[in-house]
Design a protein around this motif. Structure first.
Motif, PDB file in Angstrom:
ATOM      1  N   VAL A  33       1.280  -1.082   0.141  1.00 21.79           N
ATOM      2  CA  VAL A  33      -0.105   0.525  -0.056  1.00 21.79           C
ATOM      3  C   VAL A  33       0.819   1.160  -0.013  1.00 21.79           C
ATOM      4  O   VAL A  33       2.435   1.001   1.180  1.00 21.79           O
ATOM      5  CB  VAL A  33      -0.831   0.098   1.025  1.00 21.79           C
ATOM      6  CG1 VAL A  33      -1.400   1.076   1.265  1.00 21.79           C
ATOM      7  CG2 VAL A  33      -1.946  -0.905   1.273  1.00 21.79           C
ATOM      8  N   LEU A  34       1.121   1.867  -1.002  1.00 21.56           N
ATOM      9  CA  LEU A  34       1.341   3.365  -1.389  1.00 21.56           C
ATOM     10  C   LEU A  34       0.408   4.446  -0.637  1.00 21.56           C
ATOM     11  O   LEU A  34      -0.749   4.341  -0.991  1.00 21.56           O
ATOM     12  CB  LEU A  34       2.023   3.736  -2.456  1.00 21.56           C
ATOM     13  CG  LEU A  34       2.659   2.170  -2.498  1.00 21.56           C
ATOM     14  CD1 LEU A  34       2.457   2.257  -4.461  1.00 21.56           C
ATOM     15  CD2 LEU A  34       3.810   1.912  -1.795  1.00 21.56           C
ATOM     16  N   ALA A  35       1.095   5.480  -0.405  1.00 10.19           N
ATOM     17  CA  ALA A  35       0.078   6.734   0.217  1.00 10.19           C
ATOM     18  C   ALA A  35       0.925   8.042   0.126  1.00 10.19           C
ATOM     19  O   ALA A  35       2.372   8.183   0.759  1.00 10.19           O
ATOM     20  CB  ALA A  35      -0.927   6.790   1.301  1.00 10.19           C
ATOM     21  N   VAL A  36       0.508   9.638  -0.245  1.00  7.01           N
ATOM     22  CA  VAL A  36       1.306   9.854  -0.072  1.00  7.01           C
ATOM     23  C   VAL A  36       0.429  11.429   0.198  1.00  7.01           C
ATOM     24  O   VAL A  36      -0.891  11.380  -0.237  1.00  7.01           O
ATOM     25  CB  VAL A  36       2.076  10.833  -1.839  1.00  7.01           C
ATOM     26  CG1 VAL A  36       2.592  12.096  -1.745  1.00  7.01           C
ATOM     27  CG2 VAL A  36       3.139   9.218  -2.185  1.00  7.01           C
ATOM     28  N   LEU A  37      -0.069  12.229   1.646  1.00  8.73           N
ATOM     29  CA  LEU A  37      -0.312  12.992   1.850  1.00  8.73           C
ATOM     30  C   LEU A  37       0.483  15.020   0.941  1.00  8.73           C
ATOM     31  O   LEU A  37       1.565  14.404   1.762  1.00  8.73           O
ATOM     32  CB  LEU A  37      -0.408  13.955   2.883  1.00  8.73           C
ATOM     33  CG  LEU A  37      -1.410  14.585   3.599  1.00  8.73           C
ATOM     34  CD1 LEU A  37      -2.719  14.295   2.458  1.00  8.73           C
ATOM     35  CD2 LEU A  37      -1.522  14.445   5.248  1.00  8.73           C
ATOM     36  N   SER A  38       0.117  15.870  -0.001  1.00  9.96           N
ATOM     37  CA  SER A  38       0.966  16.583  -0.141  1.00  9.96           C
ATOM     38  C   SER A  38       0.086  17.998   0.204  1.00  9.96           C
ATOM     39  O   SER A  38      -1.321  17.901   0.242  1.00  9.96           O
ATOM     40  CB  SER A  38       1.268  16.596  -1.296  1.00  9.96           C
ATOM     41  OG  SER A  38       2.158  17.630  -1.847  1.00  9.96           O
ATOM     42  N   ASP A  39       1.167  19.102   0.600  1.00  7.08           N
ATOM     43  CA  ASP A  39       0.423  20.321   0.962  1.00  7.08           C
ATOM     44  C   ASP A  39       1.405  21.367   0.050  1.00  7.08           C
ATOM     45  O   ASP A  39       2.045  21.210   0.650  1.00  7.08           O
ATOM     46  CB  ASP A  39      -0.008  20.415   3.097  1.00  7.08           C
ATOM     47  CG  ASP A  39       0.053  21.250   3.026  1.00  7.08           C
ATOM     48  OD1 ASP A  39      -0.273  23.011   2.161  1.00  7.08           O
ATOM     49  OD2 ASP A  39       0.313  22.342   4.101  1.00  7.08           O
ATOM     50  N   GLY A  40       0.287  21.867  -0.696  1.00  8.42           N
ATOM     51  CA  GLY A  40       0.071  22.780  -1.539  1.00  8.42           C
ATOM     52  C   GLY A  40       0.286  24.874  -0.751  1.00  8.42           C
ATOM     53  O   GLY A  40      -0.119  24.701  -0.143  1.00  8.42           O
ATOM     54  N   CYS A  52      -1.232  18.341  -5.186  1.00  5.37           N
ATOM     55  CA  CYS A  52      -1.510  17.433  -6.843  1.00  5.37           C
ATOM     56  C   CYS A  52      -0.584  16.480  -7.600  1.00  5.37           C
ATOM     57  O   CYS A  52      -0.401  15.789  -7.690  1.00  5.37           O
ATOM     58  CB  CYS A  52      -3.171  17.614  -7.631  1.00  5.37           C
ATOM     59  SG  CYS A  52      -3.252  16.193  -9.113  1.00  5.37           S
ATOM     60  N   MET A  53       0.035  17.995  -8.476  1.00  6.76           N
ATOM     61  CA  MET A  53       1.478  17.204  -8.516  1.00  6.76           C
ATOM     62  C   MET A  53       2.553  16.445  -8.059  1.00  6.76           C
ATOM     63  O   MET A  53       3.229  15.648  -8.542  1.00  6.76           O
ATOM     64  CB  MET A  53       1.633  18.414  -9.892  1.00  6.76           C
ATOM     65  CG  MET A  53       0.740  19.243 -10.934  1.00  6.76           C
ATOM     66  SD  MET A  53       2.096  20.786 -11.536  1.00  6.76           S
ATOM     67  CE  MET A  53       3.404  20.509 -11.813  1.00  6.76           C
ATOM     68  N   THR A  54       2.249  17.092  -7.091  1.00  8.18           N
ATOM     69  CA  THR A  54       3.072  16.689  -6.081  1.00  8.18           C
ATOM     70  C   THR A  54       2.948  14.944  -5.567  1.00  8.18           C
ATOM     71  O   THR A  54       4.092  14.622  -6.286  1.00  8.18           O
ATOM     72  CB  THR A  54       3.917  17.842  -4.769  1.00  8.18           C
ATOM     73  OG1 THR A  54       4.075  18.796  -4.530  1.00  8.18           O
ATOM     74  CG2 THR A  54       4.224  17.180  -3.832  1.00  8.18           C
ATOM     75  N   ALA A  55       1.612  15.227  -5.528  1.00  7.07           N
ATOM     76  CA  ALA A  55       1.732  14.140  -4.877  1.00  7.07           C
ATOM     77  C   ALA A  55       1.307  12.429  -5.750  1.00  7.07           C
ATOM     78  O   ALA A  55       1.814  10.650  -5.480  1.00  7.07           O
ATOM     79  CB  ALA A  55       0.181  13.891  -3.647  1.00  7.07           C
ATOM     80  N   TYR A  89       7.752  24.787  -3.261  1.00 10.37           N
ATOM     81  CA  TYR A  89       5.774  25.090  -3.505  1.00 10.37           C
ATOM     82  C   TYR A  89       4.518  23.978  -3.071  1.00 10.37           C
ATOM     83  O   TYR A  89       3.762  23.867  -2.708  1.00 10.37           O
ATOM     84  CB  TYR A  89       5.609  24.582  -5.197  1.00 10.37           C
ATOM     85  CG  TYR A  89       5.008  26.132  -5.207  1.00 10.37           C
ATOM     86  CD1 TYR A  89       4.566  27.119  -5.500  1.00 10.37           C
ATOM     87  CD2 TYR A  89       6.616  26.215  -6.533  1.00 10.37           C
ATOM     88  CE1 TYR A  89       4.157  28.227  -6.184  1.00 10.37           C
ATOM     89  CE2 TYR A  89       6.308  27.783  -7.373  1.00 10.37           C
ATOM     90  CZ  TYR A  89       5.868  28.101  -7.585  1.00 10.37           C
ATOM     91  OH  TYR A  89       5.273  29.792  -7.778  1.00 10.37           O
ATOM     92  N   ALA A  90       5.103  22.983  -2.590  1.00  6.71           N
ATOM     93  CA  ALA A  90       4.232  21.510  -1.398  1.00  6.71           C
ATOM     94  C   ALA A  90       5.610  20.677  -0.714  1.00  6.71           C
ATOM     95  O   ALA A  90       6.589  20.989  -0.697  1.00  6.71           O
ATOM     96  CB  ALA A  90       3.836  21.155  -2.706  1.00  6.71           C
ATOM     97  N   THR A  91       4.860  21.027  -0.191  1.00 10.74           N
ATOM     98  CA  THR A  91       5.342  19.938   1.546  1.00 10.74           C
ATOM     99  C   THR A  91       4.761  18.239   0.697  1.00 10.74           C
ATOM    100  O   THR A  91       3.327  18.599   0.609  1.00 10.74           O
ATOM    101  CB  THR A  91       4.894  20.237   2.487  1.00 10.74           C
ATOM    102  OG1 THR A  91       4.009  20.282   2.947  1.00 10.74           O
ATOM    103  CG2 THR A  91       5.592  21.494   2.922  1.00 10.74           C
ATOM    104  N   PHE A  92       5.430  17.145   1.630  1.00 15.27           N
ATOM    105  CA  PHE A  92       4.369  15.952   1.379  1.00 15.27           C
ATOM    106  C   PHE A  92       4.917  15.046   2.482  1.00 15.27           C
ATOM    107  O   PHE A  92       6.105  14.732   2.932  1.00 15.27           O
ATOM    108  CB  PHE A  92       5.211  15.130   0.044  1.00 15.27           C
ATOM    109  CG  PHE A  92       6.193  15.549   0.050  1.00 15.27           C
ATOM    110  CD1 PHE A  92       7.639  13.861   0.200  1.00 15.27           C
ATOM    111  CD2 PHE A  92       7.648  15.943  -0.839  1.00 15.27           C
ATOM    112  CE1 PHE A  92       8.046  13.918  -0.172  1.00 15.27           C
ATOM    113  CE2 PHE A  92       8.721  16.120  -0.937  1.00 15.27           C
ATOM    114  CZ  PHE A  92       9.284  15.525  -0.157  1.00 15.27           C
ATOM    115  N   SER A  93       4.154  13.970   2.640  1.00 17.61           N
ATOM    116  CA  SER A  93       4.739  12.630   3.462  1.00 17.61           C
ATOM    117  C   SER A  93       4.511  11.686   2.391  1.00 17.61           C
ATOM    118  O   SER A  93       3.455  11.994   1.728  1.00 17.61           O
ATOM    119  CB  SER A  93       3.909  12.707   4.317  1.00 17.61           C
ATOM    120  OG  SER A  93       3.681  13.857   5.774  1.00 17.61           O
ATOM    121  N   ALA A  94       5.281  10.449   2.413  1.00 21.10           N
ATOM    122  CA  ALA A  94       4.479   9.977   1.891  1.00 21.10           C
ATOM    123  C   ALA A  94       5.239   8.195   2.947  1.00 21.10           C
ATOM    124  O   ALA A  94       6.376   8.075   3.565  1.00 21.10           O
ATOM    125  CB  ALA A  94       5.917   9.582  -0.117  1.00 21.10           C
TER     126      ALA A  94
END
Lengths: 386, 86
Positions: A33-40, A52-55, A89-94
């Motif tokens: 299972v893969l998941a990404v949460l990104s905050d633009g 959306c692009m980052t994730a 431009y964006a932060t993320f957790s994966a």
């Protein structure tokens, strides 16, 4: 181990698009299972596009078997810098999870995730990597083995900063507020689903905001490692009548929750297993035939109309109905591994042109339900035609 | 006096052909027939699946008598006949 995953979000007050973006994928063989949460950066449409692009780029990299660290580094090094704010431009957790419990997490800029084990936060040590191109960007990498019952909670800063500047939360809800709330909630309902927990967290965050107006996009994603809950749905009589008993016996011996969708199917099981069907009184019916009761079976409904309606509810995300289709939807969503036993016998009366409504072919409806359960609700579904 | 048993098929075909409407209409007549009839639902009689019975749903059983293309009028007529021992 089964990984139950979901995400709940609230838009920043006054915005018409989510600035945070969540995406997840379950591999075809169900092992990963893969998941990404990104905050633009910012909010509204611009943030939505950036996150959306980052994730989506990040999840595609990870999916292609590039190591999660390498994938995250590529994104971290290539994210453009906002000319005004001078930040990325964006932060993320994966997160990349295997069903043997091995988990990898990378984070860049988002609040650090929480691992809850036995209703306590489990501290984890991660490794920090700095971008060679942008010295202010740091990547945190964690690797650990999850156990049955563990939960991973990922949030955007809309949760930890909720209520900032208010009398009760001058510094915001913060991580400690989140942890306290998680402990309270998990002590009340130990087996809470990811859907419910993520929803509760964002609702709590919103409740501490001034006037309950979200000051930022609020997102919470939960991954819950648990033993899979299995369910079997028997719908339609088998093509070969001589095998009625065989199929009824395999239905009876199934280890998990059981449902029957179809009057003729219910009659057949009642006959073969000598179980009585009784009516359930005072049930909300709506436009559907009511449910019935049979000992040892969790749900007994009419067939094609109920299945068609259930597919509609799943598609429209209408999950609070109390009629037979609503109960079937609940039955499905409370399970992780779902098997349909679909009888191929056709009731010709269903294709009588005199019928006031068009009745769909059972196979088509079941296939639609399968697709929806897999793509929208992350369930593992199989169909066995009999 | 033994009650007249009225069984309404709630199989898919009968349901969409108006079985449910017949059921709710009979149920509204409970005042008149309160102590005389007993209404219940049946998952499916399986009658519609017989080739000579197409287009004759909904089906209602009043005691041992099957009514095809059932409507309130037909069902009440049979109930009355049964009650009058005709």
């Amino acid at each position: 181990m089964f990984i139950d995953i979901d995400c709940a979000q609230i838009k920043k007050h006054g915005q018409n698009a989510y600035g945070d973006y969540f995406v997840s994928k379950r591999s075809d063989n169900q092992e990963r299972v893969l998941a990404v949460l990104s905050d633009g950066l910012g909010s509204g449409i611009k943030a939505n596009i950036l996150s959306c692009m980052t994730a989506t780029m990040l999840i595609r990299f990870i999916e292609e078997d590039i190591s999660i660290k390498k994938a995250a580094q590529i994104i971290m090094d290539s994210l453009p810098v906002c000319q005004i704010r001078k930040i990325s431009y964006a932060t993320f957790s994966a997160v990349d999870c295997r069903n043997d419990g091995n988990v990898w997490v990378v984070e860049e800029g988002n609040p650090s995730f929480v691992l809850m084990r036995d209703n306590e936060e489990m501290p984890l040590e991660g490794k920090e990597f700095t971008s060679p191109k942008f010295p202010d960007r740091h990547l945190m990498l964690y690797q650990f083995k999850a156990e049955v019952g563990d939960r991973l909670i990922f949030c955007s800063d809309g949760v930890t900063q909720a209520g900032i500047g208010t009398k009760d939360y001058p510094l915001g809800f913060q991580r400690k507020g989140l942890l306290k709330y998680l402990k309270e909630t998990l002590s009340i309902k130990r087996n809470i689903s990811s859907t419910e927990l993520s929803k509760k967290v964002i609702e709590k965050a919103l409740s501490v905001e001034e006037n309950e107006h979200a000051g930022d996009d609020i997102s919470c994603s939960v991954l819950y490692f648990r033993n899979p809950r299995k369910a079997l749905i028997f719908t339609g009589p088998p093509y070969n009548r001589g095998k009625d008993r065989e199929y009824c016996m395999s239905f009876s011996f199934f280890a998990g929750k059981k449902a029957i969708c179809g009057g003729t199917t219910a009659n057949m099981i009642s006959r073969e297993l000598k179980l009585e069907i009784t009516n359930v009184d005072e049930q909300e019916c709506g436009d559907l035939p009511p449910i019935a009761h049979m000992d040892g079976v969790d749900l007994v409904t009419e067939g094609i109309l109920t299945l068609t309606k259930a597919a509609e509810y799943l598609e429209q995300k209408e999950l609070n109905h109390k009629d037979a289709a609503g109960l079937l939807v609940n039955f499905l969503l409370e399970s992780d591994i779902i098997e349909f036993m679909v009888g191929a016998m056709i009731n010709q009366a269903h294709y009588d042109p005199a019928l006031p409504i068009e009745i769909e072919v059972r196979r088509t409806v079941i296939k639609k339900i399968k697709t929806l359960l897999e793509s929208e609700y992350f369930k593992q579904v199989s169909i066995n035609y009999i | 006096m033994e009650k007249v048993k009225v069984k309404i098929c709630e199989g898919t075909t009968c349901f969409v052909m108006g079985g449910q409407a017949v059921k709710s209409m009979i149920s509204t007549l409970t005042e008149k027939y309160k102590d005389k009839i007993e209404i219940s639902s049946v998952r499916c009689f399986g009658t519609c699946n017989k080739s000579d019975s197409f287009s004759k749903a909904p089906y209602v059983m009043v005691d041992d008598e099957q009514i095809s293309s059932a409507d309130l009028e037909k069902v009440i007529a049979v109930i009355e006949r049964k009650l009058n021992n005709e």
